[in-house]
Design an enzyme around this catalytic site. Structure first.
Site, short mmCIF file in Angstrom:
data_model
loop_
_atom_site.label_atom_id
_atom_site.label_comp_id
_atom_site.label_asym_id
_atom_site.label_seq_id
_atom_site.Cartn_x
_atom_site.Cartn_y
_atom_site.Cartn_z
N THR A 20 -14.57 10.25 2.79
CA THR A 20 -13.34 10.89 2.93
C THR A 20 -13.03 11.86 4.21
O THR A 20 -12.39 11.93 4.97
CB THR A 20 -12.70 11.88 1.78
N CYS A 21 -14.22 12.66 4.06
CA CYS A 21 -14.28 13.72 5.41
C CYS A 21 -14.00 13.21 6.94
O CYS A 21 -13.38 13.75 7.49
CB CYS A 21 -15.72 14.46 5.18
N CYS A 46 -11.59 15.86 6.56
CA CYS A 46 -11.60 17.12 7.35
C CYS A 46 -11.61 16.71 8.85
O CYS A 46 -11.27 17.64 9.56
CB CYS A 46 -13.45 17.70 6.91
N LYS A 92 -8.24 15.59 10.33
CA LYS A 92 -7.18 16.58 10.04
C LYS A 92 -7.39 17.82 11.11
O LYS A 92 -6.64 18.36 11.52
CB LYS A 92 -7.55 17.27 8.79
N TYR A 126 -23.07 7.65 11.17
CA TYR A 126 -23.38 7.60 9.81
C TYR A 126 -24.31 6.34 9.80
O TYR A 126 -25.26 6.34 8.93
CB TYR A 126 -22.30 7.82 8.85
N GLY A 149 1.69 22.83 -2.46
CA GLY A 149 1.41 24.17 -1.95
C GLY A 149 0.09 24.52 -2.00
O GLY A 149 -0.36 25.69 -1.50
N TYR A 191 -3.91 23.62 -0.05
CA TYR A 191 -4.33 23.75 1.22
C TYR A 191 -4.08 22.32 2.08
O TYR A 191 -3.98 22.51 3.14
CB TYR A 191 -6.07 24.10 1.20
N GLU A 194 -1.79 22.65 5.34
CA GLU A 194 -2.54 22.43 6.50
C GLU A 194 -1.55 21.38 7.39
O GLU A 194 -1.29 21.49 8.34
CB GLU A 194 -3.90 21.74 6.17
N ARG A 225 6.02 23.98 -6.69
CA ARG A 225 6.30 24.57 -8.03
C ARG A 225 6.40 26.00 -8.11
O ARG A 225 7.02 26.68 -8.76
CB ARG A 225 5.86 23.83 -9.16
N ALA A 263 -12.40 27.48 3.94
CA ALA A 263 -11.26 27.54 4.92
C ALA A 263 -10.18 26.76 4.73
O ALA A 263 -10.25 25.59 4.22
CB ALA A 263 -11.94 27.29 6.20
N HIS A 299 -16.57 45.48 20.32
CA HIS A 299 -15.46 45.79 20.60
C HIS A 299 -15.09 45.32 22.00
O HIS A 299 -15.81 45.30 23.05
CB HIS A 299 -15.13 47.33 20.75
N GLU A 320 -14.29 43.11 14.40
CA GLU A 320 -14.78 44.58 14.32
C GLU A 320 -14.29 45.19 12.94
O GLU A 320 -14.72 45.94 12.51
CB GLU A 320 -14.75 45.28 15.52
#
Length: 461
Positions: free
Chosen positions: A42-43, A48, A51, A99, A178, A180, A184, A201, A344, A439, A444
């Site tokens: 899948t990834c 991932c 996407k 792979y 609703g 991720y 996305e 929903r 994330a 900074h 920071e």
């Protein structure tokens, strides 16, 4: 002593399956791996990687708008969907090839076929018809996108898997969900110039994330131009003579769009694998139930990754696979610790989170302090970009352990990886405070939040 064809037979060549097969083979085991789709899972193939490349593409529209505040004129910019789609597909194919090369290099035998479990030590290849025995069987078949077959006209819609291969970019899209994946893809399509509506929903996006993050992202999505319909679901989808779709929602609203996408979650890939016949226990969602070593109730069968429905993230599948290989083939009993795993969401603004949410922390501990800041990133000032960032620390007491870090803003997924090290190590708020700031950066703010925010109308301690 029984003689087996293989020491390990892996079903599924995604991130978890490939990692386990490679490590076991490199340790000297006789390993076979079966995959009925392209190697990578899948990834790499439909998750991932493609996407994230789509997200990068969608970010350029805002970047071009922001550039004007810095003196750049980019009125020439034009987007071409086939170029993006085909370039992403080429990269996916390249990675799939890598792979395969890595499996070959480790000495694993690859079967391009669907494998099913016959019994505790036997696997059959469906097309070839051949059966092989193995001392250990590892199920790493992942999951698949859920399609709501109870919705009339569901076949007229697409899922996230289909989105990567669309012939053309729709002008208008309705996305159901609703979570991720929905958020996305709403960001992706909106960023590519598609009129985007999100219907769900719940009353806020990203269920399971910290409440402040959910509210912040929800507001920012709407501000970016995405229409969000809450408290509703899709009841029916019909095809119009023009080829467009007419979606009827549970609240009575009817929307004409060019495409409907269902992003309502994923389900474990266990149907038809023969696991029940082999005595493997599955939970109510069809996931393989395993112990801390990823072993099922059948001693010779293990499972890792999304098929176990523990934490459905690629890096988790990889770490579970590593632990399995270390335990079974390297003489190093290893359990992967599923606590404090960072995650994330690549929406706009992107989200990074690790550890307990405020709600979880308050339910588990008495003295919880919350530190929160909301600000406009420096880069957005000259650009005239109204998008704001949110950063939040959840701590045990004023100087105690940092229980959770939650960020919604530019580079949040990059920042959370480093923050996850500190949370996993059990560092305290006092140690964060003792760290000198860099900074000018957004990061920071993570070491400059000195006053906890009030809770239940009480003054901060």
């Amino acid at each position: 002593m029984p003689h087996y064809n293989y020491d390990l037979f892996v079903i599924g060549a995604g991130s978890g399956g490939v990692r386990a097969a490679r490590l076991a083979a490199k340790a000297g085991a006789r390993v076979a791996i079966a995959e009925d789709d392209r190697i990578g899972g899948t990834c790499v193939i439909r998750g991932c990687v493609p996407k994230k490349l789509f997200v990068y593409a969608s970010d350029f529209s805002q970047a071009f708008r922001d550039a004007k505040g810095f003196g750049w004129s980019v009125d020439w910019a034009r987007f071409d969907w086939p170029t993006l789609r085909d370039n992403v597909e080429a990269e996916v194919s390249r990675l799939s090839g890598l792979y395969r090369k890595n499996l070959d290099g480790a000495g694993a035998t690859i079967f391009e076929d669907r494998a099913t479990v016959i019994d505790a030590n036997t696997v059959r290849l469906n097309r070839a018809g051949a059966a092989y025995t193995a001392e250990r069987i590892l199920v790493a078949t992942g999951g698949h996108t859920y399609r709501p077959t109870d919705i009339k006209g569901h076949e007229l819609g697409i899922t996230s898997t289909d989105a990567f291969k669309l012939d053309k970019l729709p002008t208008r899209i309705l996305i159901a969900g609703g979570g991720y994946i929905a958020v996305e893809f709403a960001t992706v399509f909106s960023g590519l110039g598609v009129e985007t509506t999100l219907v769900m929903r719940a009353d806020k996006v990203l269920r399971g994330f910290d409440a402040d993050v959910r509210a912040h992202v929800h507001a920012e999505l709407e501000q970016s131009g995405i229409k969000v319909v809450t408290g509703a679901t899709i009841r029916e989808v019909a095809e119009l003579a023009s080829g467009a779709r007419l979606a009827t929602l549970s609240n009575g609203v009817r929307l004409e769009v060019d495409q409907v996408m269902f992003a309502l979650g994923r389900q474990p890939n266990t149907p038809g694998l023969g696991l029940e016949a082999a005595g493997v226990k599955l939970n109510a969602r069809g996931a393989v139930e395993v112990d801390q070593f990823s072993r099922s109730n059948v001693p010779s069968i293990w499972a890792v990754g999304d098929v176990t429905d523990r934490i459905n993230l690629t890096p988790v599948a990889i770490r579970e696979a590593q632990a399995f290989a270390a335990t079974e083939f390297m003489g190093e009993p290893t359990m992967f610790d599923h606590a404090d795993v960072a995650s994330a969401v690549f929406c706009r603004p992107p989200v990074g989170a690790v550890g307990l949410t405020e709600e979880e922390a308050r339910a588990a501990h008495k003295d919880v302090r919350v530190y929160r800041t909301v600000f406009r990133p420096m880069k957005h000032i000259l650009a005239g970009n109204p998008q704001k960032s949110l950063m939040k620390l959840v701590t045990l007491g004023a100087k105690g352990r940092v229980l959770g870090v939650h960020i919604a803003g530019p580079e949040a997924p990059e920042l959370i990886q480093v923050a996850a090290i500190a949370v996993k190590a059990g560092l305290t708020k006092a140690q964060w405070d003792a760290t000198c700031a860099v900074h000018p950066t957004a990061a920071e703010e993570l070491v400059l939040m000195s006053e906890p925010v009030p809770h239940d109308n009480e003054a901060p301690a």
